[in-house]
Design an enzyme around this catalytic site. Structure first.
Site, PDB file in Angstrom:
ATOM      1  N   THR A 185       0.875  -1.177   0.000  1.00 31.85           N
ATOM      2  CA  THR A 185       0.000   0.000   0.000  1.00 31.85           C
ATOM      3  C   THR A 185       0.909   1.224   0.000  1.00 31.85           C
ATOM      4  O   THR A 185       2.043   1.160   0.470  1.00 31.85           O
ATOM      5  CB  THR A 185      -0.872   0.057   1.260  1.00 31.85           C
ATOM      6  OG1 THR A 185      -0.003   0.166   2.386  1.00 31.85           O
ATOM      7  CG2 THR A 185      -1.736  -1.171   1.397  1.00 31.85           C
ATOM      8  N   LYS A 439     -15.156  16.762  11.617  1.00 32.81           N
ATOM      9  CA  LYS A 439     -16.215  16.670  12.614  1.00 32.81           C
ATOM     10  C   LYS A 439     -16.516  18.064  13.153  1.00 32.81           C
ATOM     11  O   LYS A 439     -15.747  18.622  13.930  1.00 32.81           O
ATOM     12  CB  LYS A 439     -15.828  15.719  13.746  1.00 32.81           C
ATOM     13  CG  LYS A 439     -17.062  15.283  14.512  1.00 32.81           C
ATOM     14  CD  LYS A 439     -16.820  13.999  15.259  1.00 32.81           C
ATOM     15  CE  LYS A 439     -18.156  13.399  15.687  1.00 32.81           C
ATOM     16  NZ  LYS A 439     -18.026  12.233  16.514  1.00 32.81           N
ATOM     17  N   TRP A 444     -20.648  15.005  11.078  1.00 31.91           N
ATOM     18  CA  TRP A 444     -19.614  14.782  10.069  1.00 31.91           C
ATOM     19  C   TRP A 444     -19.860  15.615   8.819  1.00 31.91           C
ATOM     20  O   TRP A 444     -20.979  15.710   8.345  1.00 31.91           O
ATOM     21  CB  TRP A 444     -19.573  13.312   9.652  1.00 31.91           C
ATOM     22  CG  TRP A 444     -19.235  12.358  10.740  1.00 31.91           C
ATOM     23  CD1 TRP A 444     -20.051  11.416  11.287  1.00 31.91           C
ATOM     24  CD2 TRP A 444     -17.987  12.227  11.418  1.00 31.91           C
ATOM     25  NE1 TRP A 444     -19.391  10.718  12.247  1.00 31.91           N
ATOM     26  CE2 TRP A 444     -18.116  11.194  12.358  1.00 31.91           C
ATOM     27  CE3 TRP A 444     -16.742  12.894  11.315  1.00 31.91           C
ATOM     28  CZ2 TRP A 444     -17.080  10.801  13.197  1.00 31.91           C
ATOM     29  CZ3 TRP A 444     -15.712  12.498  12.143  1.00 31.91           C
ATOM     30  CH2 TRP A 444     -15.879  11.471  13.072  1.00 31.91           C
TER      31      TRP A 444
HETATM   32  P1  ADP Z   1      -3.778   4.038  -0.479  1.00 28.77           P
HETATM   33  O1  ADP Z   1      -4.850   3.397   0.372  1.00 28.77           O
HETATM   34  O2  ADP Z   1      -2.426   3.869   0.074  1.00 28.77           O
HETATM   35  O3  ADP Z   1      -4.107   5.445  -0.918  1.00 28.77           O
HETATM   36  P2  ADP Z   1      -4.826   2.590  -2.692  1.00 28.77           P
HETATM   37  O4  ADP Z   1      -4.431   2.842  -4.071  1.00 28.77           O
HETATM   38  O5  ADP Z   1      -5.013   1.223  -2.257  1.00 28.77           O
HETATM   39  O6  ADP Z   1      -3.725   3.239  -1.841  1.00 28.77           O
HETATM   40  O7  ADP Z   1      -6.075   3.513  -2.409  1.00 28.77           O
HETATM   41  C1  ADP Z   1      -7.302   3.074  -1.958  1.00 28.77           C
HETATM   42  C2  ADP Z   1      -8.152   4.234  -1.580  1.00 28.77           C
HETATM   43  O8  ADP Z   1      -8.358   5.124  -2.679  1.00 28.77           O
HETATM   44  C3  ADP Z   1      -9.544   3.835  -1.175  1.00 28.77           C
HETATM   45  O9  ADP Z   1      -9.585   3.382   0.155  1.00 28.77           O
HETATM   46  C4  ADP Z   1     -10.307   5.128  -1.383  1.00 28.77           C
HETATM   47  O10 ADP Z   1     -10.170   6.012  -0.294  1.00 28.77           O
HETATM   48  C5  ADP Z   1      -9.629   5.740  -2.578  1.00 28.77           C
HETATM   49  N1  ADP Z   1     -10.424   5.448  -3.785  1.00 28.77           N
HETATM   50  C6  ADP Z   1     -10.242   4.482  -4.692  1.00 28.77           C
HETATM   51  N2  ADP Z   1     -11.178   4.542  -5.664  1.00 28.77           N
HETATM   52  C7  ADP Z   1     -11.987   5.582  -5.359  1.00 28.77           C
HETATM   53  C8  ADP Z   1     -13.160   6.153  -5.965  1.00 28.77           C
HETATM   54  N3  ADP Z   1     -13.676   5.700  -7.102  1.00 28.77           N
HETATM   55  N4  ADP Z   1     -13.724   7.201  -5.331  1.00 28.77           N
HETATM   56  C9  ADP Z   1     -13.223   7.689  -4.188  1.00 28.77           C
HETATM   57  N5  ADP Z   1     -12.125   7.208  -3.584  1.00 28.77           N
HETATM   58  C10 ADP Z   1     -11.506   6.158  -4.151  1.00 28.77           C
END
Ligand code: ADP
Length: 539
Positions: A185, A439, A444
């Site tokens: 990640t 918050k 929220w």
């Molecule tokens: P990191 O968690 O380290 O940023 P990732 O690439 O695994 O790396 O990212 C996942 C996160 O990206 C999700 O938990 C979400 O917050 C965000 N994300 C992914 N796709 C979308 C989307 N279509 N809309 C909003 N947020 C998104």
């Protein structure tokens, strides 16, 4: 009573053999900064077979980690198959990470060899002495003029391949639960954590990529994965394409909007995928190009602004197909494909739907849970809750159990850290990430939702909203806004624009104009950087 069906393991060796046998005539084009090369799947498959024996010759352990530090290319795709088909584990390193993170990740995964595109050597080589387990560095010559160090650890990819005898016959049958690939990640909080995909998870995820309501990949498609192969396996496109038999176009190192739009046009691409930032860059070029072949623009990784998707629909008739997921979910968890009950909807209503994150893919279970009480929330499109996910391609723990226990529930679900509402048809609408929620006075405010509203302003290029401390309300929103080139905008105009669109107490306390929203290594808004930048602000 047991079913009497064959218990055949779901492994990537099947994906390879299928592509080799039935789709040998299909092509993979790779762009470089200077030219383009095209290979057939048949030629590519022979190279995968050669690479398989190269891994043996290099003495890589039976389940050794094979690191890659590469762009999206046909050669990277060779590694994508050769490593897992021989029981090794493909480990894609994110070329945009900070050096300390790369060193941490390669050591944590215990990479034995790293394959590096020559153009990326200047980024990689200075770290090599800190990589404790790396015994070999294989340089893939992509035509760049970066100096290749003379060092006993360094090998040339083409020389190794030329000297190798192709692996013969079928790759050995593996246990489907064997690790196939791993990806860390991006570590927006704490150290990066290793997610380990199995053959079974990769195959099932690819299979779903072929379904109509997911990516709808087929043999008739020409697919351009812009999302990097080092980021959550390019959203599963490479394995999906091989399973489907789609032709592929790989963008290589040149990720300029001009290069991307030219590949889309010249190769009559039908399916492509990339983060919103990419599509924002390409947007102004659309009028000069014929993109009539395009049918799917997959977009995700961060919220897809409604205005961006609409701009594409208006310009070329194809809106974005939004998907949501994360490294831990392989990554496809939900896709916002159109539903039958939209038949009599207005275009405006459909656009609202496309701005949602989508409906869980088959085999993915999703629940919304109050982050404070742990209570499940109703799917009434009003109650918000943390999104928790379970399914055969969702992580159950991190590699070596590292620092992530808190991210899994006692009953084995993944806590995604995203907050959403869901409607009765299963369509999720993300309002925030748990750590970015604002918050205010005990209620929220969803920063992502507020950002989307600001980005709907025609003069706004990008906007990010963060919390700032407030004496009375605890936290209040601060909007960081990037104005489109050649336009001017005031804070008052933004507040005026937002007033009819959001609740009064959601209106930002302050608006800061910035040149650019800082991005993370995978192109997402880095709110951490913004919070640091505006640390002194009070609401
Ligand atoms: P990191 O968690 O380290 O940023 P990732 O690439 O695994 O790396 O990212 C996942 C996160 O990206 C999700 O938990 C979400 O917050 C965000 N994300 C992914 N796709 C979308 C989307 N279509 N809309 C909003 N947020 C998104």
């Amino acid at each position: 009573m047991l079913g009497l069906m064959q218990d055949r393991p779901l492994t990537l060796t099947h994906v390879f053999h299928r592509a080799e046998q039935y789709f040998g005539h299909k092509t993979i084009v790779t762009a470089s900064t200077t030219d383009e090369t095209s290979t057939t799947i048949a030629e590519w498959a022979v190279r995968v077979r050669r690479l398989a024996t190269v891994l043996d010759t290099l003495g890589i352990s039976a389940d050794g980690r094979v690191g890659t530090f590469c762009w999206n290319t046909a050669r990277h795709l060779e590694l994508y198959l050769a490593a897992p088909c021989t029981g090794r584990v493909l480990h894609t390193l994110n070329i945009r990470l900070f050096p300390e993170q790369l060193v941490y990740i390669a050591n944590h995964a215990e990479d034995e060899v790293v394959f590096v595109d020559r153009s990326l050597l200047p980024l990689f080589w200075p770290l090599v002495d800190q990589l404790q387990s790396v015994r070999h560095v294989v340089v893939i010559d992509d035509g760049a003029d970066a100096e290749v160090p003379s060092d006993p650890r360094v090998h040339d990819y083409e020389e190794l391949l030329a000297a190798a005898t192709p692996f013969e016959g079928a790759f050995p049958v593996l246990d489907e639960n064997t690790a196939a690939a791993m990806c860390y990640t991006s570590g927006t909080t704490g150290n990066p954590k290793g997610v380990v995909y199995s053959h079974r998870s990769a195959v099932l995820h690819s299979l779903v990529a072929l379904t109509t309501d997911a990516m709808n990949l087929s043999e008739r498609d020409v697919v351009l994965p812009i999302v990097p192969m080092f980021h959550a396996n390019a959203w599963g496109l490479p394995y999906g394409c091989l399973l489907a038999g789609s032709s592929m176009v790989m963008p290589g190192p040149n990720m300029t909007p001009q290069a991307i739009v030219s590949l889309l046009e010249r190769h009559k691409v039908t399916v492509t995928g990339g983060v919103p930032t990419i599509w924002m860059g390409v947007l102004p070029l659309l009028p000069e190009h014929d993109l009539s072949s395009l049918k799917t623009i997959l977009c995700g990784g961060s919220a897809v602004p409604r205005a961006l998707s609409e701009a594409y629909r208006e310009a070329i008739g194809v809106p974005m197909l939004q998907a949501w997921g994360m490294t831990e979910t392989s990554p496809i968890a939900t896709v916002s494909s159109p539903r039958s009950h939209h038949a009599d909807w207005t275009e405006d209503q459909r656009a609202d739907f496309r701005a949602r994150q989508g409906v869980p893919a088959p085999l993915v279970d999703v629940r919304l849970v109050d982050p404070e009480t742990g209570e499940p929330q109703p799917w009434d499109d009003r109650a918000t809750g943390e999104v928790q996910a379970a399914g055969p391609w969702i992580a159950r723990e991190y590699y070596r159990g590292e620092g992530g226990g808190a991210q899994f529930t006692e009953d084995g679900w993944l806590r995604t850290g995203d907050v959403a509402t869901g409607d009765r048809y299963g369509s999720l609408r993300l309002v925030d990430r748990t750590k970015d929620l604002i918050k205010s006075g005990g209620e929220w405010i969803g920063s992502v939702e507020l950002e989307n509203e600001i980005m709907a302003h025609p003069k706004v290029a990008e906007a990010a909203v963060i919390a700032i401390p407030h004496e009375k309300w605890v936290e209040r929103p601060l909007a960081c806004v990037v104005v489109k080139e050649g336009e001017t905008l005031t804070a008052e105009e933004i507040i005026e624009f937002l007033t009819p669109r959001v609740a009064k107490w959601w209106l930002p306390d302050a608006v800061e104009f910035i040149d650019e929203v800082p991005k993370t290594s995978v192109g997402k808004f880095s709110k951490k950087t913004l919070r640091e930048k505006f640390a002194g602000q009070r609401g």
